[in-house]
Scaffold this motif. Structure first.
Motif, PDB file in Angstrom:
ATOM      1  N   ALA A   1      -7.827  -5.223   3.795  1.00 17.45           N
ATOM      2  CA  ALA A   1      -7.539  -5.422   2.362  1.00 17.45           C
ATOM      3  C   ALA A   1      -6.899  -4.147   1.817  1.00 17.45           C
ATOM      4  CB  ALA A   1      -8.829  -5.751   1.614  1.00 17.45           C
ATOM      5  N   HIS A   2      -5.592  -4.207   1.662  1.00 15.31           N
ATOM      6  CA  HIS A   2      -4.853  -3.044   1.153  1.00 15.31           C
ATOM      7  C   HIS A   2      -4.703  -3.075  -0.360  1.00 15.31           C
ATOM      8  CE1 HIS A   2      -2.935  -2.927   5.299  1.00 15.31           C
ATOM      9  NE2 HIS A   2      -3.328  -1.681   5.108  1.00 15.31           N
ATOM     10  N   ALA A   3      -4.617  -4.296  -0.908  1.00 16.38           N
ATOM     11  CA  ALA A   3      -4.233  -4.392  -2.324  1.00 16.38           C
ATOM     12  C   ALA A   3      -4.735  -5.682  -2.946  1.00 16.38           C
ATOM     13  CB  ALA A   3      -2.705  -4.336  -2.450  1.00 16.38           C
TER      14      ALA A   3
ATOM     15  N   GLY B   1      10.632 -15.394 -14.296  1.00 17.40           N
ATOM     16  CA  GLY B   1      10.629 -14.497 -15.460  1.00 17.40           C
ATOM     17  C   GLY B   1      10.874 -13.042 -15.095  1.00 17.40           C
ATOM     18  N   HIS B   2      10.942 -12.199 -16.132  1.00 22.75           N
ATOM     19  CA  HIS B   2      11.278 -10.784 -15.908  1.00 22.75           C
ATOM     20  C   HIS B   2      10.075  -9.946 -15.477  1.00 22.75           C
ATOM     21  CE1 HIS B   2       9.273 -10.244 -19.738  1.00 22.75           C
ATOM     22  NE2 HIS B   2       9.316  -8.956 -19.550  1.00 22.75           N
ATOM     23  N   TRP B   3       8.848 -10.422 -15.792  1.00 19.63           N
ATOM     24  CA  TRP B   3       7.676  -9.630 -15.438  1.00 19.63           C
ATOM     25  C   TRP B   3       7.495  -9.625 -13.922  1.00 19.63           C
ATOM     26  CZ3 TRP B   3       6.331 -12.956 -19.812  1.00 19.63           C
ATOM     27  CH2 TRP B   3       5.970 -12.261 -20.973  1.00 19.63           C
ATOM     28  N   GLU B   4       7.172  -8.485 -13.381  1.00 26.76           N
ATOM     29  CA  GLU B   4       6.770  -8.432 -11.977  1.00 26.76           C
ATOM     30  C   GLU B   4       5.269  -8.722 -11.917  1.00 26.76           C
ATOM     31  OE1 GLU B   4      10.238  -5.278 -10.731  1.00 26.76           O
ATOM     32  OE2 GLU B   4       8.173  -4.610 -10.599  1.00 26.76           O
ATOM     33  N   GLN B   5       4.717  -8.784 -10.703  1.00 26.34           N
ATOM     34  CA  GLN B   5       3.276  -8.949 -10.602  1.00 26.34           C
ATOM     35  C   GLN B   5       2.627  -7.561 -10.759  1.00 26.34           C
ATOM     36  OE1 GLN B   5       5.332 -10.629  -7.950  1.00 26.34           O
ATOM     37  NE2 GLN B   5       5.460 -11.902  -9.799  1.00 26.34           N
ATOM     38  N   ALA B   6       1.308  -7.561 -10.945  1.00 31.00           N
ATOM     39  CA  ALA B   6       0.578  -6.289 -11.031  1.00 31.00           C
ATOM     40  C   ALA B   6      -0.058  -6.024  -9.670  1.00 31.00           C
ATOM     41  CB  ALA B   6      -0.488  -6.380 -12.116  1.00 31.00           C
ATOM     42  N   VAL B   7       0.170  -4.827  -9.153  1.00 33.26           N
ATOM     43  CA  VAL B   7      -0.330  -4.479  -7.820  1.00 33.26           C
ATOM     44  C   VAL B   7      -1.343  -3.346  -7.951  1.00 33.26           C
ATOM     45  CG1 VAL B   7       0.303  -3.639  -5.518  1.00 33.26           C
ATOM     46  CG2 VAL B   7       1.910  -5.090  -6.804  1.00 33.26           C
ATOM     47  N   GLN B   8      -2.541  -3.585  -7.445  1.00 30.86           N
ATOM     48  CA  GLN B   8      -3.559  -2.528  -7.403  1.00 30.86           C
ATOM     49  C   GLN B   8      -3.807  -2.199  -5.935  1.00 30.86           C
ATOM     50  OE1 GLN B   8      -5.861  -1.119 -10.010  1.00 30.86           O
ATOM     51  NE2 GLN B   8      -6.186   0.288  -8.298  1.00 30.86           N
ATOM     52  N   THR B   9      -3.438  -0.997  -5.513  1.00 31.20           N
ATOM     53  CA  THR B   9      -3.711  -0.630  -4.116  1.00 31.20           C
ATOM     54  C   THR B   9      -5.083   0.040  -4.047  1.00 31.20           C
ATOM     55  OG1 THR B   9      -2.584   1.500  -4.387  1.00 31.20           O
ATOM     56  CG2 THR B   9      -1.266  -0.333  -3.530  1.00 31.20           C
ATOM     57  N   PHE B  10      -5.700  -0.057  -2.869  1.00 30.72           N
ATOM     58  CA  PHE B  10      -7.002   0.583  -2.670  1.00 30.72           C
ATOM     59  C   PHE B  10      -6.801   1.848  -1.846  1.00 30.72           C
ATOM     60  CE2 PHE B  10      -8.016  -3.993  -3.132  1.00 30.72           C
ATOM     61  CZ  PHE B  10      -8.660  -3.872  -4.356  1.00 30.72           C
ATOM     62  N   PRO B  11      -7.250   3.017  -2.343  1.00 33.15           N
ATOM     63  CA  PRO B  11      -7.038   4.277  -1.631  1.00 33.15           C
ATOM     64  C   PRO B  11      -7.610   4.214  -0.211  1.00 33.15           C
ATOM     65  CG  PRO B  11      -7.993   4.670  -3.809  1.00 33.15           C
ATOM     66  CD  PRO B  11      -7.952   3.195  -3.611  1.00 33.15           C
TER      67      PRO B  11
ATOM     68  N   HIS C   1       0.835  -1.202   0.000  1.00 31.97           N
ATOM     69  CA  HIS C   1       0.000   0.000   0.000  1.00 31.97           C
ATOM     70  C   HIS C   1       0.868   1.251   0.000  1.00 31.97           C
ATOM     71  CE1 HIS C   1      -3.244   2.689   1.637  1.00 31.97           C
ATOM     72  NE2 HIS C   1      -3.899   2.024   0.712  1.00 31.97           N
ATOM     73  N   GLY C   2       1.967   1.165   0.765  1.00 32.25           N
ATOM     74  CA  GLY C   2       2.870   2.316   0.897  1.00 32.25           C
ATOM     75  C   GLY C   2       3.662   2.619  -0.372  1.00 32.25           C
ATOM     76  N   LEU C   3       3.612   1.731  -1.353  1.00 32.10           N
ATOM     77  CA  LEU C   3       4.268   2.040  -2.628  1.00 32.10           C
ATOM     78  C   LEU C   3       3.500   3.113  -3.389  1.00 32.10           C
ATOM     79  CD1 LEU C   3       5.108  -1.565  -3.924  1.00 32.10           C
ATOM     80  CD2 LEU C   3       6.712   0.100  -2.980  1.00 32.10           C
ATOM     81  N   ASN C   4       2.217   3.286  -3.005  1.00 28.54           N
ATOM     82  CA  ASN C   4       1.352   4.170  -3.805  1.00 28.54           C
ATOM     83  C   ASN C   4       0.555   5.159  -2.961  1.00 28.54           C
ATOM     84  OD1 ASN C   4       0.328   4.933  -6.340  1.00 28.54           O
ATOM     85  ND2 ASN C   4      -1.495   3.684  -6.061  1.00 28.54           N
ATOM     86  N   GLN C   5       0.606   5.019  -1.620  1.00 28.43           N
ATOM     87  CA  GLN C   5      -0.173   5.905  -0.765  1.00 28.43           C
ATOM     88  C   GLN C   5       0.699   6.375   0.401  1.00 28.43           C
ATOM     89  OE1 GLN C   5      -2.675   3.684  -2.242  1.00 28.43           O
ATOM     90  NE2 GLN C   5      -3.816   5.471  -2.941  1.00 28.43           N
ATOM     91  N   VAL C   6       0.468   7.595   0.836  1.00 30.34           N
ATOM     92  CA  VAL C   6       1.271   8.134   1.934  1.00 30.34           C
ATOM     93  C   VAL C   6       0.328   8.717   2.987  1.00 30.34           C
ATOM     94  CG1 VAL C   6       1.581  10.415   0.841  1.00 30.34           C
ATOM     95  CG2 VAL C   6       3.328   9.563   2.406  1.00 30.34           C
TER      96      VAL C   6
ATOM     97  N   ASN D   1      -1.784  12.203  -1.991  1.00 31.85           N
ATOM     98  CA  ASN D   1      -2.334  10.999  -2.621  1.00 31.85           C
ATOM     99  C   ASN D   1      -3.173  11.315  -3.857  1.00 31.85           C
ATOM    100  OD1 ASN D   1      -1.107   9.195  -0.903  1.00 31.85           O
ATOM    101  ND2 ASN D   1      -2.757   9.335   0.605  1.00 31.85           N
ATOM    102  N   ALA D   2      -3.468  12.595  -4.056  1.00 30.34           N
ATOM    103  CA  ALA D   2      -4.165  12.973  -5.306  1.00 30.34           C
ATOM    104  C   ALA D   2      -3.321  12.578  -6.513  1.00 30.34           C
ATOM    105  CB  ALA D   2      -4.451  14.468  -5.313  1.00 30.34           C
ATOM    106  N   ALA D   3      -2.012  12.431  -6.288  1.00 33.95           N
ATOM    107  CA  ALA D   3      -1.112  12.059  -7.395  1.00 33.95           C
ATOM    108  C   ALA D   3      -0.839  10.551  -7.441  1.00 33.95           C
ATOM    109  CB  ALA D   3       0.204  12.820  -7.266  1.00 33.95           C
ATOM    110  N   SER D   4      -1.539   9.768  -6.602  1.00 37.78           N
ATOM    111  CA  SER D   4      -1.305   8.315  -6.603  1.00 37.78           C
ATOM    112  C   SER D   4      -1.692   7.710  -7.945  1.00 37.78           C
ATOM    113  CB  SER D   4      -2.166   7.633  -5.534  1.00 37.78           C
ATOM    114  OG  SER D   4      -1.707   7.989  -4.273  1.00 37.78           O
ATOM    115  N   THR D   5      -1.061   6.597  -8.247  1.00 38.98           N
ATOM    116  CA  THR D   5      -1.431   5.860  -9.454  1.00 38.98           C
ATOM    117  C   THR D   5      -2.812   5.249  -9.248  1.00 38.98           C
ATOM    118  OG1 THR D   5       0.872   5.370  -9.866  1.00 38.98           O
ATOM    119  CG2 THR D   5      -0.709   3.915 -10.911  1.00 38.98           C
TER     120      THR D   5
END
Ligand SMILES: C[S@@+](CC[C@H](N)C(=O)[O-])C[C@H]1O[C@@H](n2cnc3c(N)ncnc32)[C@H](O)[C@@H]1O
Length: 280
Positions: A214-216, A239-249, A145-150, A162-166
């Motif tokens: 539930a953070h993500a 493999g080289h792909w990372e996972q996809a992470v969707q955080t919840f605001p 969660h902290g990768l995208n929210q502060v 957080n208005a600038a969060s992905t």
């Protein structure tokens, strides 16, 4: 990506099983030329296209250095600009494409496939890959969660930032972040690339098996390359792909034995996800 042996081997096996000598192959997204070269080595006459002009310039060098300049035509343009009769002599026998990000559709793969279905391919064109599946798992993880929210930092409230969060998902190595699984992995979306893609909304009720917050949502794909050959970006792979992470605001408190309602929407370019608790 080019050094991802798991990915390369899967594509090579699938292309060798699909391309017959003399086939016309359209390779969407040349990159360094790997899939185009594989298709040409399998006996195909290949038209490949690359939307990034710098990449196309270097791919042309790679293709010629490997002696395939006569079998591969490289067009420095997006596949969505190609025209049958001008860029291809006819509909291709085979389409190869590796234009997938960690969440499968974020590199506009569906937009390219939509155009290919409408303008380029025929009912008998064989696709590599044939389809894909997106898996998902609900997790508690302040770290993800902290990768995208502060929030509070050194006694200051930074939350307006957080208005600038992905809003959408982003790549992350899930195993590097402490997390607790709140519900078993489930199938989020299936994609059949043999059909023209269409925007969709899916409502899912996800049974929760552990108490927590539930953070993500962590997601990974499985690409079906045909003949039982698959490639995935599950965290257990190498493999080289990372996972996809969707955080919840606004993280949602959950209890084992209850459920959450997840809404997944996608168009041809992006996936959006919303989460709410289901009242018992
Ligand atoms: C993930 S790389 C794969 C390259 C190569 N096919 C391989 O498998 O190693 C995808 C490449 O496709 C290009 N690309 C993505 N979508 C495209 C499209 N619709 N038309 C042309 N190029 C595209 C990107 O610029 C990128 O260079």
């Amino acid at each position: 990506m080019m050094n991802d042996r798991e990915r390369n081997r899967a594509y090579r096996r699938a292309i060798e099983a699909t391309v017959r000598p003399g086939d016309l192959v359209l390779d969407i997204g040349t990159g360094a030329g790997v899939t185009a070269l594989m298709a040409a080595r399998a006996g195909g006459h290949v038209v490949t296209c690359e939307s990034n002009p710098h990449t196309a310039f270097l791919a042309d060098r790679v293709i010629r250095a490997n002696g395939y300049g006569g079998r591969i035509t490289l067009i420095p343009a997006s596949s969505t600009e190609l025209v049958v009769g001008r860029d291809l002599p006819g509909p291709p026998d085979v389409v190869t494409a590796e234009i997938f990000d960690c969440g499968l559709i974020g590199e506009s793969a569906l937009r390219a496939l939509d155009h290919a279905h409408r303008e380029l391919i025929s009912a008998t064109t064989r696709l590599v890959p044939r389809g894909g599946r997106l898996w998902a798992q609900l997790v508690e993880s302040e770290s993800l969660h902290g990768l995208n929210q502060v929030g509070e930092v050194e006694g200051f409230d930074l939350s307006p930032f957080n208005a600038a969060s992905t809003r959408g998902y982003f790549p992350g190595r899930v195993d590097r972040h402490p997390h607790t699984v709140l519900a078993p992995a489930f199938r989020l979306l299936d994609f059949d690339f043999g059909e023209p893609p269409a925007p969709r909304t899916r409502h899912l009720t996800v049974p929760v098996t552990a108490d927590g917050t539930a953070h993500a949502l962590v997601m990974w794909f499985e690409l079906d390359l045909g003949g039982g050959i698959r490639v995935s970006n599950h965290s257990a792979g190498s493999g080289h792909w990372e996972q996809a992470v969707q955080t919840f605001p606004a993280p949602v408190a959950v209890r084992a034995g209850t459920a959450v309602r997840l809404t997944a929407r996608h168009d041809l370019d992006a996936l959006s996800l919303g989460l709410e608790a289901v009242r018992p």
